[in-house]
Scaffold this active site. Structure first.
Site, PDB file in Angstrom:
ATOM      1  N   HIS A   1       0.652  -1.237   0.109  1.00 31.51           N
ATOM      2  CA  HIS A   1       0.033  -0.063   0.111  1.00 31.51           C
ATOM      3  C   HIS A   1       0.822   1.034  -0.013  1.00 31.51           C
ATOM      4  CE1 HIS A   1      -2.557  -2.730   2.675  1.00 31.51           C
ATOM      5  NE2 HIS A   1      -2.977  -2.931   1.397  1.00 31.51           N
TER       6      HIS A   1
ATOM      7  N   LYS B   1       5.867   7.125   6.879  1.00 32.77           N
ATOM      8  CA  LYS B   1       5.468   6.293   8.210  1.00 32.77           C
ATOM      9  C   LYS B   1       6.698   6.141   8.946  1.00 32.77           C
ATOM     10  CE  LYS B   1       2.869   3.842   5.065  1.00 32.77           C
ATOM     11  NZ  LYS B   1       1.723   2.755   4.422  1.00 32.77           N
TER      12      LYS B   1
ATOM     13  N   TYR C   1       1.587   2.406  13.395  1.00 39.68           N
ATOM     14  CA  TYR C   1       1.991   3.061  12.378  1.00 39.68           C
ATOM     15  C   TYR C   1       1.986   4.475  13.067  1.00 39.68           C
ATOM     16  CZ  TYR C   1       0.793  -0.385   8.887  1.00 39.68           C
ATOM     17  OH  TYR C   1       0.844  -1.573   7.954  1.00 39.68           O
TER      18      TYR C   1
ATOM     19  N   ASP D   1      -6.293  -6.843  -1.025  1.00 40.12           N
ATOM     20  CA  ASP D   1      -4.926  -6.922  -1.349  1.00 40.12           C
ATOM     21  C   ASP D   1      -4.703  -8.051  -2.341  1.00 40.12           C
ATOM     22  OD1 ASP D   1      -4.387  -5.085   0.407  1.00 40.12           O
ATOM     23  OD2 ASP D   1      -3.704  -6.186   2.124  1.00 40.12           O
TER      24      ASP D   1
END
Length: 175
Positions: A62, A72, A132, A168
């Site tokens: 992603h 991130k 995250y 996904d």
């Protein structure tokens, strides 16, 4: 904190330096001043936790497209995961190359992921949690992805996924 370069420019392994005594450990997981001293202007605006129940759960690959691109800092809070970053920055010398690292709660390590890189992971055991810290608000319309098994990227996963979402599994190859 220690910042270690990886083969992908701007992707860094972040190592915690826990204080240990008879009570256990205490560690700093993020510090604006330490990131700034390392030349990284990173100010998270969102924190999220990915809770994964089963071994070999795969999430990825992603990223967020501009103008909602994000950076991130990803850390494993419980268990361990094989974490992968793919460089999708066309001007980068490592364009379309990937880097994998084992993140684990026992090691307290993290990976810093710059804009323009795809991210995903495969859990290595049951009950794996990843945190995250993200520097941009989530924008669902900017969500992008590519297949975890894209033959043009050829990630060497340590195992085949046992659990993967339909979304996904359906991402296209990067081309």
């Amino acid at each position: 904190m220690k910042f270690q370069a990886t083969p992908l420019p701007g992707v860094l392994e972040v190592l915690a330096e826990p204080a240990v005594d008879m009570r256990g450990r205490f560690l700093r997981s993020w510090c604006e001043a330490e990131f700034a001293a390392a030349g990284i202007d990173f100010r998270p605006v969102q924190a999220s936790i990915s809770e994964n129940r089963a071994r070999h759960t795969l999430r990825g690959m992603h990223w967020q497209a501009a103008p909602a691109a994000e950076r991130k800092l990803v850390r494993c809070l419980r268990g361990a995961a094989f974490d992968v970053v793919i460089d999708l920055r066309p001007a980068s010398p490592t364009y379309r190359r990937w880097y994998g690292i084992t993140l684990s709660a026992a090691e307290h390590n993290a990976v810093f992921i710059p804009q323009g890189c795809a991210h995903g992971f495969l859990t290595l055991g049951e009950a794996c949690w990843l945190e995250y810290l993200i520097d941009a608000p989530h924008a669902p319309e900017a969500a992008r992805g590519l297949r975890w098994d894209d033959p043009g990227i050829s990630i060497a996963w340590p195992a085949a996924p046992a659990v993967i979402s339909a979304r996904d599994a359906a991402w296209p190859d990067h081309g």
